[in-house]
Write an enzyme that holds these catalytic residues in place. Structure first.
Site, PDB file in Angstrom:
ATOM      1  N   GLU A 151      13.753 -21.051   4.642  1.00 24.18           N
ATOM      2  CA  GLU A 151      12.041 -21.584   4.829  1.00 24.18           C
ATOM      3  C   GLU A 151      11.913 -21.791   6.676  1.00 24.18           C
ATOM      4  O   GLU A 151      12.791 -22.906   6.759  1.00 24.18           O
ATOM      5  CB  GLU A 151      12.229 -22.360   3.950  1.00 24.18           C
ATOM      6  N   LYS A 152      10.851 -21.368   7.297  1.00 25.48           N
ATOM      7  CA  LYS A 152      11.141 -22.106   8.371  1.00 25.48           C
ATOM      8  C   LYS A 152       9.857 -22.534   8.354  1.00 25.48           C
ATOM      9  O   LYS A 152       9.773 -23.016  10.161  1.00 25.48           O
ATOM     10  CB  LYS A 152      10.532 -20.313   8.310  1.00 25.48           C
TER      11      LYS A 152
ATOM     12  N   GLY B 261       7.934 -26.418  -0.058  1.00 24.84           N
ATOM     13  CA  GLY B 261       6.924 -26.434  -1.398  1.00 24.84           C
ATOM     14  C   GLY B 261       5.932 -25.615  -0.555  1.00 24.84           C
ATOM     15  O   GLY B 261       5.413 -25.851  -1.698  1.00 24.84           O
ATOM     16  N   GLY B 262       5.867 -25.000   0.145  1.00 26.77           N
ATOM     17  CA  GLY B 262       5.109 -23.929   0.382  1.00 26.77           C
ATOM     18  C   GLY B 262       3.828 -24.132   1.012  1.00 26.77           C
ATOM     19  O   GLY B 262       2.825 -25.853   0.859  1.00 26.77           O
ATOM     20  N   VAL B 263       3.162 -23.746   0.768  1.00 30.70           N
ATOM     21  CA  VAL B 263       1.783 -23.144   1.061  1.00 30.70           C
ATOM     22  C   VAL B 263       0.869 -24.585  -0.488  1.00 30.70           C
ATOM     23  O   VAL B 263      -0.334 -25.020  -0.169  1.00 30.70           O
ATOM     24  CB  VAL B 263       0.582 -22.162   1.118  1.00 30.70           C
TER      25      VAL B 263
ATOM     26  N   LYS C 167      -6.054 -31.178  -5.101  1.00 35.84           N
ATOM     27  CA  LYS C 167      -6.359 -31.840  -5.951  1.00 35.84           C
ATOM     28  C   LYS C 167      -6.161 -33.343  -5.545  1.00 35.84           C
ATOM     29  O   LYS C 167      -6.975 -33.509  -6.593  1.00 35.84           O
ATOM     30  CB  LYS C 167      -5.219 -31.257  -7.291  1.00 35.84           C
TER      31      LYS C 167
ATOM     32  N   ILE D   4     -11.352 -22.785  -6.224  1.00 35.89           N
ATOM     33  CA  ILE D   4     -11.256 -23.298  -4.866  1.00 35.89           C
ATOM     34  C   ILE D   4     -12.380 -23.913  -3.996  1.00 35.89           C
ATOM     35  O   ILE D   4     -12.558 -25.136  -3.471  1.00 35.89           O
ATOM     36  CB  ILE D   4     -10.474 -22.841  -3.356  1.00 35.89           C
TER      37      ILE D   4
ATOM     38  N   GLY E 211      -9.610 -16.269  -1.169  1.00 29.14           N
ATOM     39  CA  GLY E 211      -8.546 -15.220  -1.816  1.00 29.14           C
ATOM     40  C   GLY E 211      -7.449 -15.855  -0.852  1.00 29.14           C
ATOM     41  O   GLY E 211      -7.548 -15.990   0.280  1.00 29.14           O
TER      42      GLY E 211
ATOM     43  N   HIS F  77      -7.617 -38.862 -34.030  1.00 26.16           N
ATOM     44  CA  HIS F  77      -9.426 -38.890 -34.397  1.00 26.16           C
ATOM     45  C   HIS F  77      -9.192 -40.722 -33.809  1.00 26.16           C
ATOM     46  O   HIS F  77      -8.502 -41.241 -34.252  1.00 26.16           O
ATOM     47  CB  HIS F  77      -9.938 -38.859 -35.356  1.00 26.16           C
TER      48      HIS F  77
END
Length: 474
Positions: free
Chosen positions: A39-40, A44-46, A56, A188, A271, A444
């Protein structure tokens, strides 16, 4: 070092540590593979660092703020109610760091080798990895491409302007816009619109299409809720120009001609495009689709047998859940398990207020595919638990085939929709029929009963719905 002089041997190399990449790494390690994850940027990435989780947190903050304003109905009185967006951003950063540290801990616990650097293919079994002034070559048996995507950019926008925001920068905005103009109709755009409206912004939501991309019943309810909340919606518009100085001026073109909207900030969500630049896929001749995504089969395998691709570099819904499933499937296939991807009933979710969730066919799609369509619809205004919570807005809608009673789609807008859609997905996957939804006992009072009554409404048997007037032929 001369390329090819020395190559470190590895079993499985995964390029990209986002949700798809790290799920693939851990699943392959569980199944006995020696895994190297490259991973550069940040694990967790974007999704974790710039997208899903930060957005969120904003949505959750907006929901809590809106709930606090309603607490007086329960006899809960606060002396004052203040909101500080800076403190919310600090909370967001804490959550992101905690989750990122958790991912790193899980990788290490599963003995996944973590390498930080920029990876690119040298051949079908070899990659180079650059990290600052350090360079290494690795030879692999299999590889998984999980480099993710980046926001689609609108042309002609002013560069470097803090008043113009995309899906990566919006969650770092440290001020509340006086008037936020939003261009986009995806989840989004909706989440951001409702969040900042709750924070106190005037919000104008501009759609490219004539309506949202949900089922027609969800669209009607959503439009009603947006109007009630004070969010202005402008539909069927083409974005012509965005000018930004002290304020933002947006020129639009629609069915009624040109229109200009002025605000303090502009946010757009159009997108994601695959992040393949400098990866070397063209050098290898990996087959791409017409839209520039990596072409894969049902296991994630590319046109080169020992290289797989997952997540936003592949076509299909640009969702973390797709990447996660693809990552597990690719890892299991590499380890000799029979596994495949099928996203026919993938859930689509918007953490709006109230939330939206759906899976399967809309009423329109079912008719276009030749089904004899029947629907059951139930308003949450008649749900007992929704009344207790004071969250009566929304509805549950189920789409059936009238000839076989086969379940075709589940569409929800309202409190608990995101959690409730899992029950709908399971029913869709198991080819459930009307009786399968109606037969079980439901707790219920609960929001779950909305799904039961929607199924009962299919044949006019919902207890808490007023019977529709029947037209009598004379």
């Amino acid at each position: 070092m001369v390329v090819g002089e020395l190559a470190h041997e590895r079993d499985l190399v995964i390029i990209g540590g986002g949700p798809g990449g790290y799920h693939a790494a851990i699943r392959a390690a569980q199944l006995g593979k020696n895994v190297t994850l490259i991973e550069k940027d940040q694990l967790g990435g974007v999704c974790l660092n710039k997208g899903c989780i930060p957005s969120k947190v904003l949505a959750h903050g907006a929901e809590r703020l809106a709930a606090a304003r309603q607490d007086e109905n329960l006899g809960i009185h606060a002396a004052s109610l203040d909101f500080e967006i800076g403190q919310l951003l600090n909370y967001k950063n804490q959550v992101v760091k905690q989750l990122r540290d958790g991912v790193e801990g899980l990788c290490k616990a599963n003995k996944v080798e973590l390498i930080k650097g920029n990876a690119f293919f040298l051949s079908e079994d070899k990659i180079g990895v650059e990290s600052e002034d350090h360079y290494e070559v690795y030879r692999f048996s299999e590889a998984i491409i999980a480099t993710g995507g980046m926001p689609v950019k609108l042309s002609g926008l002013p560069d470097g302007n803090r008043h113009v925001l995309d899906i990566w920068s919006i969650s770092d905005l440290a001020e509340i816009p006086e008037h936020l103009i939003i261009f986009g109709d995806d989840y989004i755009a909706l989440e951001i619109a409702m969040a900042f409206q709750s924070f106190g912004s005037e919000v104008t939501l501009v759609l490219k299409e004539e309506d949202f991309q949900f089922d027609a019943s969800i669209n009607r309810e959503l439009n009603r809720i947006l109007k009630k909340s004070g969010i202005s919606v402008v539909k069927a518009q083409t974005l012509k120009k965005v000018l930004s100085g002290g304020n933002v001026t947006v020129d639009l073109s629609g069915p009624k001609g040109m229109k200009t909207v002025q605000g303090s900030h502009f946010f757009y969500s159009m997108g994601v495009q695959p992040k393949l630049e400098n990866l070397g896929v063209n050098r290898l001749g990996i087959k791409l689709t017409e839209k520039g995504f990596i072409s894969i089969d049902h296991t994630g395998r590319t046109s080169i047998a020992n290289i797989f691709a997952i997540g936003d570099v592949t076509e299909g819904p640009q969702l973390a859940i797709k990447a996660i499933k693809q990552g597990k499937t690719a890892a299991e296939t590499i380890c000799g398990r029979k596994s495949e991807n099928d996203f026919t009933f993938i859930p689509h979710v918007a953490r709006t207020r109230p939330p939206i969730a759906y899976a399967g066919l809309t009423e329109k799609q079912a008719a276009e595919q030749g089904y004899a369509v029947g629907v059951g619809e139930f308003s949450l205004a008649a749900n007992g638990f929704a009344s207790i919570l004071g969250k009566k807005e929304g509805l549950a809608k189920i789409v059936f085939d009238k000839e076989s009673d086969l379940l075709l789609g589940v569409h929800l807008i309202g409190n608990g929709a995101v959690e409730l859609i899992s029950q709908g997905i399971q029913a869709l996957e198991m080819a459930a029929r009307e009786e399968d939804i109606k037969f079980p006992s439901y707790p219920h009072p609960s929001m779950n009963e909305a799904l039961l009554e929607a199924a009962e409404a299919f044949k006019g048997e919902a207890i808490h719905s007023i019977p529709k007037k029947q037209k009598v032929k004379v």
